[in-house]
Every structure is written in structure tokens, then in C-alpha cells.
Design a protein around this motif. Structure first.
Motif, PDB file in Angstrom:
ATOM      1  N   ASP A 107      -5.967  10.455  11.747  1.00 26.53           N
ATOM      2  CA  ASP A 107      -5.505  11.751  11.573  1.00 26.53           C
ATOM      3  C   ASP A 107      -3.908  11.550  11.186  1.00 26.53           C
ATOM      4  OD1 ASP A 107      -5.143  14.397  11.635  1.00 26.53           O
ATOM      5  OD2 ASP A 107      -5.352  14.755  13.470  1.00 26.53           O
ATOM      6  N   GLU A 108      -3.878  11.583  10.013  1.00 25.21           N
ATOM      7  CA  GLU A 108      -2.238  11.384   9.368  1.00 25.21           C
ATOM      8  C   GLU A 108      -1.867  11.890   7.848  1.00 25.21           C
ATOM      9  OE1 GLU A 108       0.822   7.457   9.335  1.00 25.21           O
ATOM     10  OE2 GLU A 108      -1.413   7.123  10.672  1.00 25.21           O
ATOM     11  N   ASP A 109      -1.024  11.934   7.729  1.00 24.16           N
ATOM     12  CA  ASP A 109      -0.444  12.071   6.231  1.00 24.16           C
ATOM     13  C   ASP A 109      -0.698  11.494   5.543  1.00 24.16           C
ATOM     14  OD1 ASP A 109       1.848  13.867   4.205  1.00 24.16           O
ATOM     15  OD2 ASP A 109       2.108  11.817   4.200  1.00 24.16           O
ATOM     16  N   LYS A 110      -0.941  11.352   4.560  1.00 22.63           N
ATOM     17  CA  LYS A 110      -1.975  10.219   4.045  1.00 22.63           C
ATOM     18  C   LYS A 110      -1.169   9.661   2.914  1.00 22.63           C
ATOM     19  CE  LYS A 110      -2.426  10.643  -0.606  1.00 22.63           C
ATOM     20  NZ  LYS A 110      -2.569  11.321  -2.444  1.00 22.63           N
ATOM     21  N   ASP A 111       0.595   9.752   2.796  1.00 18.75           N
ATOM     22  CA  ASP A 111       1.455   9.311   2.225  1.00 18.75           C
ATOM     23  C   ASP A 111       2.151   8.253   3.184  1.00 18.75           C
ATOM     24  OD1 ASP A 111       0.605   9.939   0.064  1.00 18.75           O
ATOM     25  OD2 ASP A 111       2.500  11.762   0.050  1.00 18.75           O
ATOM     26  N   LYS A 112       2.631   8.656   4.151  1.00 20.89           N
ATOM     27  CA  LYS A 112       2.565   8.315   5.468  1.00 20.89           C
ATOM     28  C   LYS A 112       1.561   7.239   5.922  1.00 20.89           C
ATOM     29  CE  LYS A 112       4.669   8.432  10.052  1.00 20.89           C
ATOM     30  NZ  LYS A 112       4.140   9.213  11.133  1.00 20.89           N
ATOM     31  N   LEU A 113       0.315   6.992   6.423  1.00 22.27           N
ATOM     32  CA  LEU A 113       0.224   5.796   6.338  1.00 22.27           C
ATOM     33  C   LEU A 113      -0.341   5.042   5.340  1.00 22.27           C
ATOM     34  CD1 LEU A 113      -2.906   5.663   7.643  1.00 22.27           C
ATOM     35  CD2 LEU A 113      -4.272   6.674   6.749  1.00 22.27           C
ATOM     36  N   LEU A 166      -6.382   4.038  -1.041  1.00 24.96           N
ATOM     37  CA  LEU A 166      -6.985   4.421   0.731  1.00 24.96           C
ATOM     38  C   LEU A 166      -8.009   4.213   1.188  1.00 24.96           C
ATOM     39  CD1 LEU A 166      -6.556   7.162   2.696  1.00 24.96           C
ATOM     40  CD2 LEU A 166      -7.567   8.885   1.019  1.00 24.96           C
ATOM     41  N   GLN A 167      -9.168   3.935   0.299  1.00 28.38           N
ATOM     42  CA  GLN A 167     -10.516   3.202   0.595  1.00 28.38           C
ATOM     43  C   GLN A 167     -10.070   1.794   1.079  1.00 28.38           C
ATOM     44  OE1 GLN A 167     -13.722   3.672  -1.756  1.00 28.38           O
ATOM     45  NE2 GLN A 167     -14.223   2.263  -1.995  1.00 28.38           N
ATOM     46  N   ASP A 168      -9.463   0.839   0.592  1.00 30.81           N
ATOM     47  CA  ASP A 168      -8.789  -0.579   1.509  1.00 30.81           C
ATOM     48  C   ASP A 168      -8.255   0.001   2.478  1.00 30.81           C
ATOM     49  OD1 ASP A 168      -9.714  -1.581  -0.457  1.00 30.81           O
ATOM     50  OD2 ASP A 168      -7.317  -1.800  -0.956  1.00 30.81           O
ATOM     51  N   ALA A 169      -7.697   0.622   2.593  1.00 29.60           N
ATOM     52  CA  ALA A 169      -6.855   1.457   4.527  1.00 29.60           C
ATOM     53  C   ALA A 169      -8.504   1.619   5.318  1.00 29.60           C
ATOM     54  CB  ALA A 169      -6.105   2.309   4.480  1.00 29.60           C
ATOM     55  N   PHE A 170      -9.104   3.081   5.052  1.00 28.69           N
ATOM     56  CA  PHE A 170     -10.513   3.459   5.933  1.00 28.69           C
ATOM     57  C   PHE A 170     -10.810   2.232   5.869  1.00 28.69           C
ATOM     58  CE2 PHE A 170     -10.723   7.989   4.641  1.00 28.69           C
ATOM     59  CZ  PHE A 170      -9.336   7.965   5.446  1.00 28.69           C
TER      60      PHE A 170
END
Length: 175
Positions: A107-113, A166-170
């Protein structure tokens, strides 16, 4: 819907080439999705929830949907998108929530993540030269290369570190 603009609905139906004379049962999956998207896009609600809003849509209709979504965004309106096509919607997102096995794990800001997650690709011989204070989120080996998705500060040989999308991160966070 109460407060929805019927003229705007018809204009959007025309933009999507939605056949208004066909019954629901005779619409394709894509046109059923378009119908639901039009209802949601023209709703005056402050919170609008989309569940797989591009299911069955071709590339042109997906692009039209995203354009219309951005046109309708205002600071006092929130669009929630539930989708499995993460990279396709990544540019639209300010914050991300990742639910895995019924539990909220991000549950985070996308850019910060994304600022804190990297992909590291090295050979077995280079592995010992990877240093820093990082957590390995995922690790795969293929064709003599080791690819790790890591969170934190990482130092590695030149050309071995890249930003994760983002997909790699998820994918890494859900393992």
C-alpha cells in the motif's frame, strides 16, 4: 444511473462503436465491457470502481478507455482499477495496492515503491561482487545468468542493475 448524462453515454457509445440496438446477450465480451465502462465513466460518483475494465477490448478501444479515464479524473474523484494487466495501467497510477492471498502486502505511492526495487542480472562468477543492504525478493537462474529482484541499496558490476517495472515488483513481492 441517477445524475448520468444520457447524451454523454450515447456519445461514448458512438466513440466505441457500441451497437445500441443489440441485446446484452448478443454483445461480445468486449462490447459488454465497453457498456459497463461507459456506465462507470459517466457516473457522477466520487469513487468509481473498475474490475478488469479492458477485458476483451482491442488495442484501440483500450487506448480510448485510458484516454477517457484520464479526461474524467479530477482531484475530488477517485478511480479504483482492479486488473491483472499491471504494466498496461502503470502510467495511470499514483498509488498501488497489492493483495496476495487475501492479504494487503503493498500500500504505497507507485514511484516510491519502484524507487527502491531493482533487477540485478549477473553470471555466477559475478554474484560475489553484488553488495549492499538489500533483500532478495525473487531469484531465477537461466542460461548461466542469475536474475534477482531486490529491494534496497545494491551495488553490482556496470550494466548489471536496472530498475524493475511495476509488474516485476508485483511478481517478486507476491512470491
Amino acid at each position: 444511473y441517477s445524475g448520468a448524462d444520457r447524451n454523454e453515454m450515447e456519445r461514448l457509445a458512438d466513440s466505441f462503436e457500441l451497437p445500441l440496438k443489440k441485446s446484452w446477450e448478443k454483445l461480445s465480451t468486449g462490447y459488454r465491457t465497453i457498456f459497463k465502462d461507459i456506465l462507470a465513466l459517466t457516473s457522477p460518483a466520487r469513487f468509481v470502481f473498475f474490475d478488469e475494465p479492458i477485458l476483451g477490448l482491442d488495442a484501440a478501444h483500450r487506448e480510448l478507455f485510458y484516454t477517457l479515464l484520464l479526461e474524467r479524473f479530477t482531484p475530488d474523484r477517485c478511480f479504483v482499477i482492479s486488473t491483472h494487466l499491471i504494466e498496461e495501467v502503470a502510467s495511470l497510477l499514483d498509488s498501488v495496492k497489492l493483495i496476495h492471498k487475501g492479504k494487503l502486502i503493498v500500500d504505497e505511492d507507485k514511484d516510491k515503491l519502484l524507487q527502491n526495487i531493482r533487477k540485478v542480472t549477473v553470471t555466477s562468477a559475478e554474484l560475489d561482487s553484488v553488495t549492499g543492504s538489500y533483500e532478495i525478493l525473487s531469484k531465477t537462474e537461466s542460461l548461466g545468468k542469475i536474475t534477482m529482484t531486490v529491494r534496497g541499496e545494491v551495488n553490482a558490476p556496470d550494466g548489471c542493475v536496472s530498475h524493475a517495472d511495476l509488474q516485476d515488483a508485483f511478481i517478486a513481492l507476491a512470491r
